[in-house]
Motif scaffolding. Structure first.
Motif: not given
Length: 242
Positions: A61-83
């Motif tokens: 229905s809305s790209y912005a609403e369906a995919f809202p995950d900001t850099n701050a949100v993604q950064l937590v996962a990146a630091q958890k699973w990344g190198v």
């Protein structure tokens, strides 16, 4: 019905057995153009039977609403699973126990990379492969000609981020791309899949392919496989594995 690997293999087996029977009953078709025509007819018959009622394309229905995950949100996962962030390309080459190379394959195409390196952590590489395969499956059941996704950005070194920030003031210093968990898939360009000497595929609007891709990505996000941000200016879906 969603096309699964099992269903595909079953269909492929049926095609092989059908062709073997044709070759045995009519040996003359096993040579030259006759064999090629028989193969094409058998393949067309099977694919038509499997997909005679294409599924609807619904998009989101809305790209912005369906995919809202900001850099701050993604950064937590990146630091958890990344190198830990790589300094430069030489450092990335020495980290092959932690990172895997990703290159163009049957499911996606990797653009020439000028500000990133084609490496991901295994968890993210599997996610990318699964997205590409799910996109193929979805195109098939919807009766849309095959196209490959295009990956535009992958792992960035600290040197890459510094150079990118000089050209792009909006680029963040704390990029999720530093950790090998994050990649970008563009939504306004796709690679057409067709036989080099075969008939030309019918044209498909990029918007139609974007709608199909958005359904696939929504499902991946709903399964808690990744975080996704719809990037308007960059023309891509920016995603980090979970």
């Amino acid at each position: 019905m969603r096309l699964t690997k099992k269903t595909y293999l079953q269909g492929f087996t049926v095609v092989v057995l059908l062709l073997a029977a044709v070759r045995w009953l009519f040996p003359q078709v096993a040579s030259g153009s006759s064999a090629q025509a028989a193969t094409q007819e058998a393949f067309t018959a099977v694919t038509t039977a499997c997909c005679d009622k294409p599924h609807r394309i619904l998009s989101v229905s809305s790209y912005a609403e369906a995919f809202p995950d900001t850099n701050a949100v993604q950064l937590v996962a990146a630091q958890k699973w990344g190198v830990s962030p790589v300094k430069n390309r030489e450092d990335a080459e020495s980290r092959k126990r932690e990172l895997v190379y990703i290159g163009s394959n049957p499911y996606y195409h990797v653009d020439p990379l000028y500000s990133s390196i084609p490496y991901l952590v295994p968890r993210a590489a599997v996610l990318l492969q699964d997205i590409g395969q799910a996109f193929f499956d979805s195109l098939y059941v919807k009766g849309v000609p095959m196209h490959k996704l295009i990956v535009t950005s992958v792992l960035r070194s600290e040197e890459d981020v510094v150079k990118l920030r000089r050209r792009n003031g909006n680029a963040t210093e704390k990029s999720c791309h530093l950790y090998g968990t994050t990649f970008d898939i563009c939504y306004n360009r796709y690679k057409t899949v067709e036989a080099p000497e075969g008939p030309e595929r019918r044209q498909v609007r990029n918007d139609t392919l974007k709608w199909v891709l958005s359904e696939v990505l929504r499902d991946m996000r709903d399964q808690n496989r990744c975080y996704i941000k719809y990037e308007v200016k960059q023309g891509c879906f920016h995603m980090t594995v979970r």
